[in-house]
Design a protein around this motif. Structure first.
Motif, PDB file in Angstrom:
ATOM      1  N   VAL A  15     -10.233  -2.868 -66.023  1.00  0.00           N
ATOM      2  CA  VAL A  15      -8.892  -3.448 -66.129  1.00  0.00           C
ATOM      3  C   VAL A  15      -8.330  -3.073 -67.495  1.00  0.00           C
ATOM      4  N   GLY A  16      -7.275  -2.246 -67.500  1.00  0.00           N
ATOM      5  CA  GLY A  16      -6.657  -1.816 -68.756  1.00  0.00           C
ATOM      6  C   GLY A  16      -6.879  -0.334 -69.023  1.00  0.00           C
ATOM      7  N   PRO A  19      -7.340   2.734 -75.088  1.00  0.00           N
ATOM      8  CA  PRO A  19      -8.472   3.569 -75.499  1.00  0.00           C
ATOM      9  C   PRO A  19      -9.807   3.070 -74.940  1.00  0.00           C
ATOM     10  N   TYR A  39      -7.380  -0.043 -63.447  1.00  0.00           N
ATOM     11  CA  TYR A  39      -6.178  -0.764 -63.015  1.00  0.00           C
ATOM     12  C   TYR A  39      -5.374  -1.128 -64.257  1.00  0.00           C
ATOM     13  N   VAL A  48      -0.564   3.809 -78.209  1.00  0.00           N
ATOM     14  CA  VAL A  48      -0.550   2.495 -78.855  1.00  0.00           C
ATOM     15  C   VAL A  48       0.150   2.610 -80.203  1.00  0.00           C
ATOM     16  N   LYS A 115      -0.589  -2.170 -61.847  1.00  0.00           N
ATOM     17  CA  LYS A 115      -1.577  -3.091 -61.271  1.00  0.00           C
ATOM     18  C   LYS A 115      -1.921  -4.141 -62.315  1.00  0.00           C
ATOM     19  N   LYS A 116      -1.141  -5.198 -62.309  1.00  0.00           N
ATOM     20  CA  LYS A 116      -1.383  -6.273 -63.281  1.00  0.00           C
ATOM     21  C   LYS A 116      -2.364  -7.276 -62.682  1.00  0.00           C
ATOM     22  N   ALA A 146     -11.049  -4.329 -70.111  1.00  0.00           N
ATOM     23  CA  ALA A 146     -10.575  -3.497 -71.221  1.00  0.00           C
ATOM     24  C   ALA A 146      -9.093  -3.773 -71.410  1.00  0.00           C
ATOM     25  N   VAL A 152      -6.839 -10.906 -69.714  1.00  0.00           N
ATOM     26  CA  VAL A 152      -6.859 -11.813 -68.559  1.00  0.00           C
ATOM     27  C   VAL A 152      -8.285 -11.924 -68.017  1.00  0.00           C
ATOM     28  N   PHE A 267       4.491  -6.760 -86.378  1.00  0.00           N
ATOM     29  CA  PHE A 267       3.352  -7.212 -85.577  1.00  0.00           C
ATOM     30  C   PHE A 267       2.631  -8.308 -86.362  1.00  0.00           C
ATOM     31  N   VAL A 288     -14.989  -4.931 -73.049  1.00  0.00           N
ATOM     32  CA  VAL A 288     -15.039  -3.856 -74.050  1.00  0.00           C
ATOM     33  C   VAL A 288     -13.746  -3.858 -74.868  1.00  0.00           C
ATOM     34  N   ASP A 290     -10.769  -4.557 -77.582  1.00  0.00           N
ATOM     35  CA  ASP A 290     -10.168  -5.747 -78.189  1.00  0.00           C
ATOM     36  C   ASP A 290     -10.453  -7.026 -77.413  1.00  0.00           C
ATOM     37  N   GLY A 304     -11.556   3.110 -81.944  1.00  0.00           N
ATOM     38  CA  GLY A 304     -12.909   3.665 -82.033  1.00  0.00           C
ATOM     39  C   GLY A 304     -13.943   2.679 -81.502  1.00  0.00           C
ATOM     40  N   ALA A 306     -13.515   0.375 -79.357  1.00  0.00           N
ATOM     41  CA  ALA A 306     -13.359   0.239 -77.905  1.00  0.00           C
ATOM     42  C   ALA A 306     -14.039   1.403 -77.179  1.00  0.00           C
TER      43      ALA A 306
END
Ligand SMILES: Cc1cc2nc3c(=O)[nH]c(=O)nc-3n(C[C@H](O)[C@H](O)[C@H](O)COP(=O)(O)OP(=O)(O)OC[C@H]3O[C@@H](n4cnc5c(N)ncnc54)[C@H](O)[C@@H]3O)c2cc1C
Length: 419
Positions: A15-16, A19, A39, A48, A115-116, A146, A152, A267, A288, A290, A304, A306
Motif C-alpha cells: 500500500v503506497g 520510495p 496500490y 516527493v 486505489k485509496k 508503505a 492507514v 511543511f 516499511v 515512514d 533511503g 524506506a
C-alpha cells in the motif's frame, strides 16, 4: 534462479507508491513465487517534495535494487557550510528524480493507481482483505504498509497509534527557482551546502535542469508552537519565511528574497513514537518506510531508510522461503533496533535544545552552531549516512543464522555504527 519445490507462493499487496513501496516492489519482484501489486491512492505518481538528497547509505540500496544508474548524474559532493565555522568533506550527495528511476524498474502492471485503502480485515490464515475507496477489494497473504507517515495500514493494524503524532518543533520551507536568478550572489552557492545558525539552517542545492533548490528549517519549542502547526505543503509569504533567517549573511538573505512571490511551501514536521514491532496480525502485516518510523524527514534520509526496509524484507522472505513468520521476525530483528537508535538520537537532541533555551550561560554563537552541525549530521552520524545495508544483512545472518525469533537479537545498541 532455482526455486525449491517447498517455496509457497505469496500474494503481496504493497500500500503506497512512494520510495518505500517502489523499492519494496523492485526487491520483491526478484524473489521466487512472490506476486506483488502496489496500490497507490494518487492518480499519478509524483516526485516527493522539491527534491531528494541521497547519501551513501541510499546509494548503496539503489545499487542493490539495480536502479543507481537511473539516478546517477555523475558526481558526488556533500559539503556542509555554516556561519562562522567552515566544514566540508562528507560525500555521497546527489539529487535527481528518484521516483522516476524507481518507477522505471518496477515490472509493468504492478502498480494500481487511484486505489485509496480505507479498510482492512484479518481472516487469519486465509489472508487479509483490503478495501479501497472505489469499492473494490482484494485478499492477499501479506500487506506491506508503505503508505507514509499518516499510514492507514498502521492505523488499522495498531489502533492505539494514530493519536500520537505530534509537531516536532521543526518547520521546513522549500522552493525551486532558476539558478540564473541567484548565480551572481556567491560562488559557493553552486555547491550543495547547509548554512547553519543554532536553531535554523538553510540548504542550497543545484538540482539540474537550470534549477536551484532552497530548503530552510527553523526549530521552535513545540510546547509553545504546536497548536498553530498543521500545515503540510501549503503556500506561505516570503516575509513569513524570511523573518526566520534575519541573522544570516547578506547574500543568503538576498537569495531568499529573490524567491518569486508564492514560491514557498511550508511543511510542519510531525513525528510519532517508536513502534514496539513493525509487524502485526500474526505476520500478515509489515510496515516499511515512514509508516514504520514516523520521523518526518528528521535525518533527511527517509527515502533511503524506506528502500533499505524493502530490500531487507525481500532478503528475509527469500532466506526463509516465503515463510512470513520467520521472515518478519528477522525483519523486525534487523530494523527495529536501527530505528530505536534514531529515536534515541532525536530525544537527546530535543532535550539538548530545550536545555540550551533555558541555559543562563548562553553558549557563544559559534559554539552553538558547531554543536548543531554535529547533531544534524555534520559528524557522528556515519551509522546512518554510511550504513551499508548489504553488510548489515550479511552480518545479521552470520551472527544469528537468520533463526531469530526475538527483535533485538542481532544488533547491540551501537553496533550499526561499526558496520
Ligand atoms: C520536507 C521534507 C524533506 C525531505 N527531504 C528528504 C531528502 O532530501 N532525502 C530523503 O531521503 N528523504 C527526505 N525526506 C523524507 C522522505 O520524503 C520520506 O521519508 C520518504 O518519502 C518516505 O517514503 P515512504 O515510501 O515511506 O512514504 P511516502 O513517500 O510518504 O509515500 C507514501 C505513499 O503512500 C500513498 N498513500 C498514503 N495513504 C494511502 C492509502 N490510504 N491508500 C493508498 N496509498 C496511500 C501516498 O500517496 C504516497 O504515494 C524529506 C521529508 C520531508 C517532509
Amino acid at each position: 534462479m532455482t526455486v525449491p519445490k517447498s517455496t509457497p507462493s505469496l500474494k503481496v499487496a504493497i500500500v503506497g507508491g512512494g520510495p518505500g513501496g517502489l523499492g519494496t516492489a523492485i526487491a520483491l519482484q526478484t524473489i521466487p513465487n512472490v506476486e506483488v501489486t502496489i496500490y497507490e491512492q494518487a492518480s499519478v505518481l509524483r516526485e516527493v517534495g522539491a527534491g531528494i538528497s541521497i547519501g551513501s547509505n541510499s546509494w548503496k540500496v539503489l545499487e542493490l535494487l539495480g536502479v543507481a544508474d537511473g539516478v546517477d548524474t555523475g558526481h558526488e559532493t556533500w559539503t556542509v557550510l555554516n556561519l562562522g565555522l567552515g566544514r566540508n568533506g562528507q560525500s555521497g550527495q546527489e539529487r535527481t528524480k528518484l521516483q522516476s528511476a524507481l518507477l522505471s524498474a518496477v515490472n509493468p502492471g504492478t502498480i494500481k493507481l487511484s486505489k485509496k485503502l480505507v479498510h482492512m480485515e484479518d481472516h487469519g490464515p486465509a489472508g487479509v482483505t483490503l478495501a479501497f475507496k472505489d469499492g473494490t477489494t482484494t485478499t492477499v497473504d501479506l500487506v506491506v504498509g508503505a503508505d507514509g507517515i499518516r499510514s492507514v495500514v498502521r492505523d488499522i493494524a495498531f489502533p492505539s497509534y494514530p493519536d500520537t503524532l505530534k509537531f516536532t518543533g521543526t518547520t521546513i520551507w522549500r522552493t525551486l527557482l532558476p539558478w540564473a536568478a541567484v548565480s551572481d550572489l556567491d560562488p559557493r552557492f553552486s555547491t550543495t551546502a547547509w548554512w547553519h545558525t543554532p536553531t535554523t539552517h538553510v540548504y542550497f542545492s543545484p538540482v539540474g535542469e537550470g534549477l536551484w533548490e532552497i530548503a530552510a528549517r527553523a526549530w521552535h519549542d513545540p510546547k509553545v508552537h504546536s497548536a498553530s502547526k498543521v500545515s503540510w505543503g501549503v503556500p506561505v509569504t516570503n516575509e513569513h519565511v524570511e523573518s526566520h533567517f534575519n541573522e544570516y549573511l547578506p547574500q543568503i538573505r538576498e537569495a531568499l528574497s529573490r524567491v518569486p512571490s508564492g514560491g514557498w511551501r511550508e511543511f510542519a514536521a510531525f513525528a510519532g513514537p517508536e513502534m514496539p514491532t513493525l509487524t502485526a496480525w500474526s505476520n500478515r502485516i509489515v510496515l516499511v518506510g515512514d509508516s514504520s518510523h514516523a520521523l518526518s524527514g528528521a535525518f533527511g534520509s527517509g527515502a533511503g531508510f524506506a528502500m533499505e526496509d524493502g530490500w531487507i524484507l525481500a532478503q528475509a522472505l527469500a532466506y526463509h522461503s516465503n515463510d512470513t513468520s520467520r521472515a518478519l521476525n528477522l525483519f523486525n530483528a534487523i530494523r527495529l533496533p536501527y530505528y530505536a537508535k534514531m529515536y534515541k538520537h532525536l530525544a537527546d537532541q530535543t532535550a539538548q535544545r530545550a536545555k540550551n533555551l533555558e541555559n543562563t550561560r548562553v553558549p557563544a554563537f559559534d559554539e552553538q552552531v558547531k554543536s548543531k552541525v554535529i547533531s544534524d549530521g555534520g559528524g557522528g552520524l556515519d551509522w546512518i549516512y554510511h550504513n551499508n545495508i548489504e553488510h548489515v544483512w550479511n552480518s545479521a545472518i552470520e551472527k544469528g543464522n537468520g533463526e531469530l525469533s526475538k527483535p533485538g537479537a542481532i544488533y547491540s545498541s551501537n553496533q550499526s555504527a561499526s558496520l
